[in-house]
Design an enzyme around this catalytic site. Structure first.
Site, PDB file in Angstrom:
ATOM      1  N   PRO A   5     -16.592 -23.588 -24.139  1.00 46.04           N
ATOM      2  CA  PRO A   5     -15.896 -22.305 -24.129  1.00 46.04           C
ATOM      3  C   PRO A   5     -15.999 -21.589 -22.779  1.00 46.04           C
ATOM      4  O   PRO A   5     -17.081 -21.236 -22.326  1.00 46.04           O
ATOM      5  CB  PRO A   5     -16.592 -21.506 -25.231  1.00 46.04           C
ATOM      6  CG  PRO A   5     -17.884 -22.182 -25.470  1.00 46.04           C
ATOM      7  CD  PRO A   5     -17.747 -23.595 -25.047  1.00 46.04           C
ATOM      8  N   ARG A  63     -24.485 -31.456 -12.811  1.00 45.56           N
ATOM      9  CA  ARG A  63     -23.367 -31.731 -13.706  1.00 45.56           C
ATOM     10  C   ARG A  63     -22.326 -32.499 -12.919  1.00 45.56           C
ATOM     11  O   ARG A  63     -22.680 -33.258 -12.021  1.00 45.56           O
ATOM     12  CB  ARG A  63     -22.807 -30.453 -14.326  1.00 45.56           C
ATOM     13  CG  ARG A  63     -22.897 -29.199 -13.469  1.00 45.56           C
ATOM     14  CD  ARG A  63     -22.481 -27.974 -14.225  1.00 45.56           C
ATOM     15  NE  ARG A  63     -23.426 -27.610 -15.261  1.00 45.56           N
ATOM     16  CZ  ARG A  63     -24.475 -26.816 -15.087  1.00 45.56           C
ATOM     17  NH1 ARG A  63     -24.698 -26.276 -13.910  1.00 45.56           N
ATOM     18  NH2 ARG A  63     -25.290 -26.512 -16.059  1.00 45.56           N
ATOM     19  N   LYS A 110     -17.147 -14.683 -20.345  1.00 47.26           N
ATOM     20  CA  LYS A 110     -17.444 -15.512 -21.517  1.00 47.26           C
ATOM     21  C   LYS A 110     -18.244 -14.754 -22.559  1.00 47.26           C
ATOM     22  O   LYS A 110     -18.627 -15.324 -23.576  1.00 47.26           O
ATOM     23  CB  LYS A 110     -18.224 -16.767 -21.089  1.00 47.26           C
ATOM     24  CG  LYS A 110     -17.519 -17.595 -20.026  1.00 47.26           C
ATOM     25  CD  LYS A 110     -18.437 -18.680 -19.481  1.00 47.26           C
ATOM     26  CE  LYS A 110     -17.908 -19.229 -18.169  1.00 47.26           C
ATOM     27  NZ  LYS A 110     -18.880 -20.132 -17.521  1.00 47.26           N
TER      28      LYS A 110
END
Length: 299
Positions: A2, A283, A61
DNA sequence: CTAAGCTCCTGCAGGC
DNA sequence: TGCCTGCAGGAGCTTA
């Protein structure tokens, strides 16, 4: 995961299905879901009971419900979805989900609000609302900003977003431009997926130094970030079910429109060069080596 | 103050 | 088949 568009889809779902209703009671499973609530899980459930929900707001967010408790000042139930959090509007008779962490019953006896989170990076907290210190009055955050969100910068889709100021702040950072894009205290709402997409659209490699880019170049990166998130939001809305406020992965059908994120080895939609993936901040970054040349000098 | 690394967590893919 | 490792990554926290 998200990011802003997915969280906004959830906010709209809450606005449609939860705002205006009164919480009868909240039930938490375990204490981890409320770990950011310093006063503890019992305090949270106690204070939410009987509160009427006035609004569903968002910055970046972060998402929050504005609550009017029966005998207290207005406060916010702050929700962060983390990696895998979902808010579901679910019939009371529906079986509990495997990773159900919180449940809210309403006085009208209608569908429940449930917080489900597999990886438990998300969570809930009650907080006071404060005057907005980061953004101009915009008619959106009329109830203020919850304390845990005060350090979060306005996001590019807010009406009062300060584009020029954000560009200046980005340029003042001694860091790689992708790190700056992901720093929610500089500009909020952008995560790994939309950072990669925005940088590809702008033709900028994420390892370029933010301070070495021109203001117009940074402005373009920012504009592309806003644009790609707006497009994703447009498509995310299409998968919204009346009783299901869902977020999991790129919103709606937008994953079909991704140019580089998760497209390792596939041709760049612009020039056909195979998309590369490299390690970045523990990542991944995805980019086109031709459209987004690496900086010549290592930092 | 800033920047960077660590850590939380579960499910799944891939190698042997 | 089963076990192990790596990977997905948002953001608070710690460290320098």
């Amino acid at each position: 995961m998200p990011e802003l568009p997915e969280v906004e889809v959830v906010r709209r779902g809450l606005s449609d299905h939860v705002v205006g209703r009164t919480v009868a009671r909240a039930v938490l499973t375990g204490s981890r879901v409320a770990r950011r609530h310093a006063a503890g899980p019992t305090d949270l459930t106690d204070r939410v009971a009987g509160a009427r929900i006035l609004a569903a707001d968002r910055r970046g967010k972060y998402l929050w419900l504005v609550l009017a408790p029966p005998e207290d000042d207005t406060l916010a139930l702050v929700v962060h979805l983390g990696m895998s959090g979902q808010l579901l509007v679910q019939h009371a008779a529906a079986a509990p989900e495997k990773h159900l962490h919180a449940r809210f019953d309403f006085t009208d006896g209608g569908p429940q609000l449930r917080f489900v989170d597999q990886r438990t990076f998300g969570g809930l907290a009650l907080a006071e609302l404060h005057a907005d210190q980061r953004g101009a009055p915009d008619g959106v955050h009329v109830h203020g900003i919850p304390a845990p969100v005060l350090h979060i910068a306005p996001d590019p889709l807010e009406p009062a977003f300060d584009r020029a100021g954000t560009v200046r702040r980005m340029r003042s950072r001694d860091s790689e431009v992708k790190r700056v894009l992901l720093d929610q205290s500089v500009v909020s709402g952008i995560g790994n997926i939309y950072a990669d997409e925005a940088l590809w659209r702008a033709g900028v490699h994420g390892r370029r130094s933010a301070s070495a880019l021109t203001r117009p170049a940074l402005g373009r990166v920012l504009d592309h970030a806003a644009e790609v998130m707006r497009e994703a939001l447009g498509q995310g809305g299409t998968s919204f079910d009346a009783l299901y406020v869902n977020v999991n992965g790129a919103s709606g059908y937008f994953d079909r429109s991704l140019a580089v994120y998760g497209q390792t080895g596939r041709p760049c939609p612009r020039c056909g060069t195979p998309v590369l993936r490299e390690q970045f901040m523990n990542r991944s970054s995805h980019f086109c080596p031709r459209c987004q040349p690496r900086p010549r000098v290592s930092r």
